[in-house]
Write a protein that holds these residues in place. Structure first.
Motif, short mmCIF file in Angstrom:
data_model
loop_
_atom_site.label_atom_id
_atom_site.label_comp_id
_atom_site.label_asym_id
_atom_site.label_seq_id
_atom_site.Cartn_x
_atom_site.Cartn_y
_atom_site.Cartn_z
N TYR A 1 0.83 -1.21 0.00
CA TYR A 1 0.00 0.00 0.00
C TYR A 1 0.87 1.26 0.00
O TYR A 1 0.48 2.28 -0.57
N ALA A 2 2.04 1.19 0.63
CA ALA A 2 2.96 2.32 0.58
C ALA A 2 3.42 2.58 -0.85
O ALA A 2 3.64 3.73 -1.25
N GLY A 3 3.58 1.50 -1.63
CA GLY A 3 3.94 1.65 -3.03
C GLY A 3 2.86 2.37 -3.82
O GLY A 3 3.15 3.17 -4.72
N ILE A 4 1.60 2.10 -3.49
CA ILE A 4 0.49 2.80 -4.15
C ILE A 4 0.52 4.28 -3.78
O ILE A 4 0.35 5.16 -4.64
N ALA A 5 0.76 4.56 -2.49
CA ALA A 5 0.84 5.95 -2.03
C ALA A 5 2.03 6.68 -2.67
O ALA A 5 1.99 7.90 -2.85
N ASN A 6 3.06 5.93 -3.03
CA ASN A 6 4.28 6.50 -3.61
C ASN A 6 4.19 6.54 -5.14
O ASN A 6 5.13 6.19 -5.84
N HIS A 7 3.03 6.93 -5.66
CA HIS A 7 2.83 7.10 -7.11
C HIS A 7 3.06 5.82 -7.87
O HIS A 7 3.48 5.84 -9.04
N GLY A 8 2.85 4.67 -7.20
CA GLY A 8 2.99 3.38 -7.87
C GLY A 8 4.39 2.80 -7.83
O GLY A 8 4.63 1.77 -8.44
N VAL A 9 5.32 3.44 -7.12
CA VAL A 9 6.69 2.94 -7.03
C VAL A 9 6.85 2.17 -5.71
O VAL A 9 6.72 2.74 -4.62
N TYR A 10 7.12 0.89 -5.82
CA TYR A 10 7.26 0.03 -4.64
C TYR A 10 8.68 0.07 -4.11
O TYR A 10 9.65 -0.01 -4.86
N CYS A 11 8.81 0.19 -2.79
CA CYS A 11 10.10 0.13 -2.11
C CYS A 11 10.05 -1.00 -1.09
O CYS A 11 9.16 -1.03 -0.23
N ALA A 12 10.98 -1.93 -1.19
CA ALA A 12 11.02 -3.05 -0.26
C ALA A 12 11.28 -2.53 1.15
O ALA A 12 11.98 -1.53 1.34
N PRO A 13 10.75 -3.20 2.16
CA PRO A 13 10.96 -2.74 3.55
C PRO A 13 12.43 -2.68 3.92
O PRO A 13 13.22 -3.55 3.54
N VAL A 14 12.78 -1.64 4.66
CA VAL A 14 14.15 -1.42 5.13
C VAL A 14 14.08 -1.17 6.63
O VAL A 14 13.29 -0.32 7.09
N ALA A 15 14.88 -1.88 7.40
CA ALA A 15 14.88 -1.72 8.86
C ALA A 15 16.20 -1.21 9.40
O ALA A 15 16.24 -0.66 10.50
N VAL A 16 17.29 -1.39 8.65
CA VAL A 16 18.62 -0.96 9.11
C VAL A 16 19.09 0.20 8.26
O VAL A 16 19.34 0.05 7.06
N GLU A 17 19.20 1.38 8.89
CA GLU A 17 19.58 2.59 8.18
C GLU A 17 21.06 2.61 7.85
O GLU A 17 21.48 2.86 6.73
N ASN A 18 21.89 2.36 8.84
CA ASN A 18 23.34 2.31 8.64
C ASN A 18 23.98 1.51 9.76
O ASN A 18 23.34 1.17 10.76
N VAL A 19 25.26 1.21 9.56
CA VAL A 19 25.99 0.33 10.47
C VAL A 19 27.32 0.96 10.82
O VAL A 19 27.93 1.66 9.99
N THR A 20 27.78 0.74 12.04
CA THR A 20 29.13 1.13 12.45
C THR A 20 29.83 -0.12 12.96
O THR A 20 29.25 -0.87 13.75
N ASP A 21 31.07 -0.36 12.50
CA ASP A 21 31.77 -1.56 12.95
C ASP A 21 32.54 -1.29 14.24
O ASP A 21 32.49 -0.19 14.80
N ARG A 22 33.27 -2.29 14.72
CA ARG A 22 33.96 -2.19 16.01
C ARG A 22 35.05 -1.13 16.02
O ARG A 22 35.47 -0.68 17.09
N ASN A 23 35.47 -0.70 14.83
CA ASN A 23 36.48 0.34 14.74
C ASN A 23 35.89 1.73 14.57
O ASN A 23 36.62 2.70 14.39
N GLY A 24 34.56 1.82 14.60
CA GLY A 24 33.90 3.11 14.43
C GLY A 24 33.72 3.51 12.98
O GLY A 24 33.30 4.64 12.69
N THR A 25 34.01 2.60 12.06
CA THR A 25 33.87 2.89 10.64
C THR A 25 32.40 2.83 10.24
O THR A 25 31.70 1.86 10.53
N ALA A 26 31.93 3.88 9.56
CA ALA A 26 30.54 3.93 9.12
C ALA A 26 30.37 3.05 7.89
O ALA A 26 31.14 3.15 6.93
N LEU A 27 29.36 2.20 7.90
CA LEU A 27 29.06 1.29 6.81
C LEU A 27 27.61 1.48 6.38
O LEU A 27 26.78 1.94 7.17
N PRO A 28 27.29 1.11 5.15
CA PRO A 28 25.89 1.26 4.71
C PRO A 28 24.98 0.26 5.41
O PRO A 28 25.41 -0.81 5.84
N GLY A 29 23.70 0.61 5.47
CA GLY A 29 22.70 -0.29 6.03
C GLY A 29 22.13 -1.18 4.96
O GLY A 29 22.82 -1.57 4.02
#
Length: 857
Positions: free
Chosen positions: A578-606
């Motif tokens: 239904y969010a895809g319908i609200a988004n002008h028909g463009v579907y986006c798969a669910p995403v729960a993790v925005e970004n990641v930081t490893d043990r060294n503090g390095t920023a990684l993509p989610g």
């Protein structure tokens, strides 16, 4: 800070660090192996060869640590998210710390208790080896003469073993790392010497303090200090430091978790304290003070474990569990699923998620209020999940039960099953979604050029399944029994008994099954399925499951009954669609993790974003227009002036109920129903209205946090559609009407006769009415005249006989005169009026009274 002032290494240290290893091996063999020669036949020469063939170096490496999961608790002045930790997940309770974050007392206690010549030898303490060999030979000692460097080697191998994929491999690896064999001891020694060449003494000591086991699942001094004393490794006291180091030689006998082991811990602690005094690490006053401190419940204060989603923020336990199931899909953690999982076990990651605790709190409270987890009348379940159109970000994930994945289970009102997600992500097999699935037939209808104002047959009835088109049947993308071909009659009904023809617009708002079946008869059911799939829809039980025999449960069905919602789907899946319908028909798969930081503090993509067009913008806008009209009728509409659309869903047995609702910024799926078994929810307090009572506060809060905009205007052509305009057959012959109706691709139905002034058999009316835009296949009901009515003629001024003749000519046979007194000069014998009056339509069988003038009545 150094653990102590270290004296220069003795000659023996130089020998071990820089002399050829074969020479060192000879010394070791002399003291360790010679007693075995007579018994085993192993020669010194052979053993030196074994020693020389062993690996020379080992990496201290990173040790398993805790992973942390964060959620949004607000925004800063610039609008950027502010995060709060909601959970920590670890395989081993460990937090690696730097040298400066460890108390000097811990460093000193480790040296004094485990390796008093640590800063003097080169990895192997030959004095200790000789002493151990003599003692072992005499039976007076069981010492292994292991230095801290050698213990570190052993612990590294143990940790490597614990990362093996199977329990069998893990057990075998740990046993091998601890085996009392000559080969293992020689290997430890050589690798310890290699460590001394590669790392400084402080690095080795710190590595040991970070890797050692301290009882239970506690590894490393930081986790142990926090578990047993509620302080950091930097802040432990002298007595606490000695008690912690006392554990490492015998975690099972000297641990601090069990009060029964406290006495043994104190005994070993006191030995360590006295060694520290002898080595001049502490003075007499410190020793006496520390020795006087007991090891009991007054000094050991166990901090509760906070590991896993069961111990997460109570508002975020199921979301936490969902996030952990996504680990194998996070590209930032490795190149393969196996590597990602292994790195997660190694730990040290911080996952910053999409969960908005401000909205989550509202959702969780609403679900808990309307669906008590301890309800005894049925296995009651409820959930609410919100997704952001345009990004797929999962903003909420609420459930009425309490999360518990412990082996013992948490009893009534608890479960580890996430009602919001697919089975492979910790969820159930999903729930039958009812009329919320009708949106995909509506999209197919509009996509095919039909319109909202087209009229279709809305009656419940029996149709032949073979009448439906389904190109999935026996095709490459279908072919299972869920895709047909289908045959035989399919009787269905409207939930509220609605009858008659309806526009698609009205049928959508009222969710009339008959109308949607009529629409489906004009569409390809396979295309409806493809539209749903393009919007991410799939069964919740979308993994191979040998225990499942119901194939329809495992594959998205295109069977005729799917039109009215027989597929079994997870709430998160429907929210994203239904969010895809609200988004002008463009579907986006669910995403729960925005970004990641490893043990060294390095920023990684989610999580990788995945968005793709599924429906044309015009069709999406017109679909929203129809569902906005439907949402006006629902109690889940907050009616706060913000545009919102939605669709309800209820199964035939009233055991599953849904409400989908969406603005331009937040889409929410609410499910309220039976987890198992059957229970008619109309008998439950508030009945199926509970879905609205859950959704309304969520929608209100969502509109405040994520202010929505206006929807796009619908496409005019898709509002009107391409149906045929029904002609006006009134007054014409029924046979002619039938010919025209059937020639237009419509279905003619005889509606019987009605009282009318028209000639018998002439068309009186049609349903739909003349001028309606009618979809092909719609039933046109034609009502004909029975000619039972006539218009009363004007008989005033005629004689009674003339009046009777006029009335008879109009079809009125029953004429009765009545007397009307007239004065002198009046029209005696002349009709003055009739009842019914002239010009009135009346039944021909009715009596007509004719008033005739008389001088006297």
């Amino acid at each position: 800070m150094r653990a102590q002032n270290h004296p220069p290494r003795r000659l023996l240290s130089g020998l071990l660090g820089f002399t050829g290893l074969s020479v060192v091996a000879g010394v070791l063999v002399a003291v360790l192996v010679t007693p075995l020669v007579a018994v085993t036949g192993v020669t010194a020469t052979n053993t030196v060869g074994i020693f020389d063939s062993l690996p020379e170096f080992i990496e201290i490496g990173a040790q398993p640590q805790k992973n942390e999961i964060f959620a949004i608790e607000g925004t800063d002045a610039a609008g950027a998210p502010v995060y709060r930790q909601i959970a920590q997940v670890y395989d081993q309770n460990r937090e690696e710390v730097a040298w400066e974050d460890v108390s000097p007392f811990l460093k000193q206690a480790a040296v004094a208790g485990e390796d008093r010549r640590f800063y003097e030898h080169g990895g192997v303490d030959l004095q200790g080896v000789v002493r151990a060999a003599v003692g072992n030979a005499a039976g007076s000692s069981k010492s292994g003469a292991s230095t801290l460097s050698m213990q570190l080697v052993k612990n590294i191998y143990i940790q490597d073993a614990l990362r093996e994929p199977t329990e069998e491999a893990r057990t075998a690896g740990v046993r091998a790392a601890q085996a009392a064999t000559l080969d293992r001891k020689l290997k430890e020694m050589k690798l310890a010497i290699g460590l001394e060449k590669r790392y400084t003494k402080d690095q080795i000591l710190l590595g040991y303090l970070n890797i050692a086991g301290f009882g239970g699942n506690n590894y490393g001094v930081e986790a142990a200090a926090q578990r047993y004393y509620g302080v950091s490794a930097l802040d432990v006291s002298l007595a606490q430091a000695a008690s912690l180091i006392a554990i490492v030689q015998g975690p099972g006998a000297r641990g601090l978790d069990d009060p029964a082991d406290h006495a043994a811990n104190r005994e070993r602690r006191d030995v360590i304290l006295k060694n520290m005094f002898v080595e001049r690490m502490i003075d007499r006053a410190q020793l006496d003070e520390a020795l006087a401190i007991p090891v009991d419940a007054t000094t050991v204060v166990l901090a509760p474990y906070r590991n896993g989603c069961i111990a997460a923020d109570p508002y975020a336990t199921y979301f936490c569990d969902y996030v952990t199931t996504l680990v194998s899909e996070l590209d930032a953690l490795g190149a393969s699923a196996e590597e990602r999982t292994a790195n997660w076990v190694l730990g040290g990651y911080s996952l910053y998620t999409t969960l908005d605790l401000r909205l989550q709190t509202v959702a969780q409270d609403a679900v808990a209020k309307q669906a008590p987890a301890t309800e005894a009348r049925l296995a009651l379940g409820a959930s609410a999940v919100s997704v952001q159109p345009g990004t797929g970000r999962v903003l909420t994930m609420a459930q009425n039960t309490r999360f518990d994945n412990s082996a013992a289970g948490g009893g009534p009102g608890t479960t580890s099953v996430n009602y919001n997600t697919d089975r492979q992500y910790g969820g159930s097999r999903g729930f039958q979604i009812g009329s919320t699935y009708k949106v995909f037939t509506l999209i197919n209808w509009l996509q095919s050029g039909h319109g909202l104002n087209e009229v279709v047959d809305g009656n419940g009835r029996t149709v032949q399944q073979a009448a439906f088109t389904n190109t999935c049947a026996n095709s490459a993308d279908g072919g299972g029994i869920e895709d047909g071909p289908f045959g035989g009659p399919w009787p269905f009904k409207n939930s509220s008994g609605e009858r008659g023809n309806r526009t698609v617009m009205d049928a959508t708002a009222a969710s009339i099954n008959g109308a949607y079946v009529s629409m489906g008869l004009q569409l390809d059911q396979c295309e409806t399925k493809r539209i749903a799939q393009a919007l991410g829809v799939h069964p919740a039980n979308n993994v191979d499951d040998p225990s499942t025999t119901d194939i329809v449960e495992n594959k998205l069905g295109s069977n005729p009954s799917a039109i009215i919602g027989t597929n079994v789907i997870a709430p998160l899946t429907m929210a994203a669609a239904y969010a895809g319908i609200a988004n002008h028909g463009v579907y986006c798969a669910p995403v729960a993790v925005e970004n990641v930081t490893d043990r060294n503090g390095t920023a990684l993509p989610g999580q990788a974003r995945s968005c793709a067009p599924a429906v044309s913008p015009e069709v999406a806008a017109t679909t929203v227009f129809a569902l906005e009209n439907a949402m006006k009728r629902y109690a889940g509409n907050p009616k706060d002036g913000r545009p919102i659309f939605g669709k309800t869903g209820t199964t035939d047995d009233f055991d599953q109920t849904w409400l989908m609702s969406s603005t331009t910024t937040v889409t929410t799926a609410v499910w309220f129903g039976n987890v198992s078994g059957k229970y008619n929810l109309t008998r439950y307090p508030a009945g199926i209205n509970n879905r609205h009572l859950i959704a309304k506060p969520i929608n209100l809060a969502a509109n405040a946090l994520y202010p929505p905009g206006a929807f796009e205007a619908p496409a005019a052509a898709l509002v009107s559609g391409r149906g045929v305009t029904l002609a006006d057959f009134t007054g014409g012959a029924a046979d002619n009407a039938r010919s025209v109706v059937e020639g237009m691709g419509l279905v003619y139905a005889d509606g019987g006769q009605a009282d009318s002034t028209l000639p018998a058999g002439a068309v009186v009316s049609t349903s739909p009415a003349p001028g309606a835009l009618v979809a092909r296949g719609t039933t046109v009901t034609v009502v004909t005249s029975n000619n039972a009515l006539a218009v009363v003629p004007d008989v005033a001024g005629t004689s009674l006989d003339e009046a009777a003749a006029l009335l008879a000519g109009a079809g009125f046979a029953a004429v009765t005169p009545s007397c009307v007194a007239v004065g002198q000069g009046g029209a005696v014998g002349t009709a003055t009026s009739s009842n019914p009056a002239a010009g009135v339509t009346a039944r021909k069988s009715d009596e007509v009274l004719v008033a005739v003038g008389r001088s006297n009545c």
